[in-house]
Motif scaffolding. Sequence first.
Motif, short mmCIF file in Angstrom:
data_model
loop_
_atom_site.label_atom_id
_atom_site.label_comp_id
_atom_site.label_asym_id
_atom_site.label_seq_id
_atom_site.Cartn_x
_atom_site.Cartn_y
_atom_site.Cartn_z
N THR A 3 0.84 -1.19 0.00
CA THR A 3 0.00 0.00 0.00
C THR A 3 0.88 1.24 0.00
O THR A 3 1.81 1.35 0.79
CB THR A 3 -0.90 0.01 1.25
OG1 THR A 3 -1.69 -1.16 1.25
CG2 THR A 3 -1.79 1.22 1.27
N LYS A 5 1.50 4.59 1.19
CA LYS A 5 1.02 5.30 2.38
C LYS A 5 0.64 6.75 2.09
O LYS A 5 -0.33 7.26 2.64
CB LYS A 5 2.08 5.27 3.48
CG LYS A 5 2.52 3.89 3.87
CD LYS A 5 1.49 3.19 4.68
CE LYS A 5 2.11 1.88 5.17
NZ LYS A 5 1.16 0.91 5.55
N LEU A 8 -2.64 6.83 0.32
CA LEU A 8 -3.68 6.45 1.28
C LEU A 8 -4.05 7.63 2.18
O LEU A 8 -5.22 7.89 2.43
CB LEU A 8 -3.20 5.27 2.12
CG LEU A 8 -4.18 4.75 3.17
CD1 LEU A 8 -5.43 4.19 2.51
CD2 LEU A 8 -3.51 3.70 4.04
N ILE A 66 -8.09 5.81 -2.40
CA ILE A 66 -7.73 4.74 -1.46
C ILE A 66 -7.56 3.42 -2.20
O ILE A 66 -6.62 2.66 -1.94
CB ILE A 66 -8.78 4.64 -0.34
CG1 ILE A 66 -8.67 5.86 0.57
CG2 ILE A 66 -8.58 3.36 0.46
CD1 ILE A 66 -9.76 5.96 1.60
N SER A 69 -4.29 3.41 -3.94
CA SER A 69 -3.15 3.22 -3.06
C SER A 69 -2.94 1.75 -2.72
O SER A 69 -1.82 1.32 -2.48
CB SER A 69 -3.33 4.02 -1.77
OG SER A 69 -4.29 3.41 -0.92
N MET A 70 -4.00 0.97 -2.73
CA MET A 70 -3.87 -0.44 -2.37
C MET A 70 -3.60 -1.34 -3.57
O MET A 70 -2.85 -2.30 -3.46
CB MET A 70 -5.14 -0.91 -1.66
CG MET A 70 -5.28 -0.35 -0.28
SD MET A 70 -6.61 -1.11 0.62
CE MET A 70 -7.96 -0.08 0.16
#
Length: 77
Positions: A3, A5, A8, A66, A69-70
Amino acid sequence: MKTDKEVLRKGLKYLAITVLMMFAGPSLLYVAFSNPEKPLYIPLLIVSLLICAGAIIMGFKGIRTIMDSMFKSNLED
């Protein structure tokens, strides 16, 4: 795959702004509809509808950020 960060955090900031707009928009909309005879009825109605629309847009943008980001792989690595 890890991920990212920073991305995120950016997505969580978008969602925090979304939560604030989700409460501010309908509250202003209620105030506008409760006072239709006041001179600021139309401007307040327009602002509250824009805030409500902004909350929807920011919500989608935050969730997309989000998810990026993953699940998005960094091509630079």
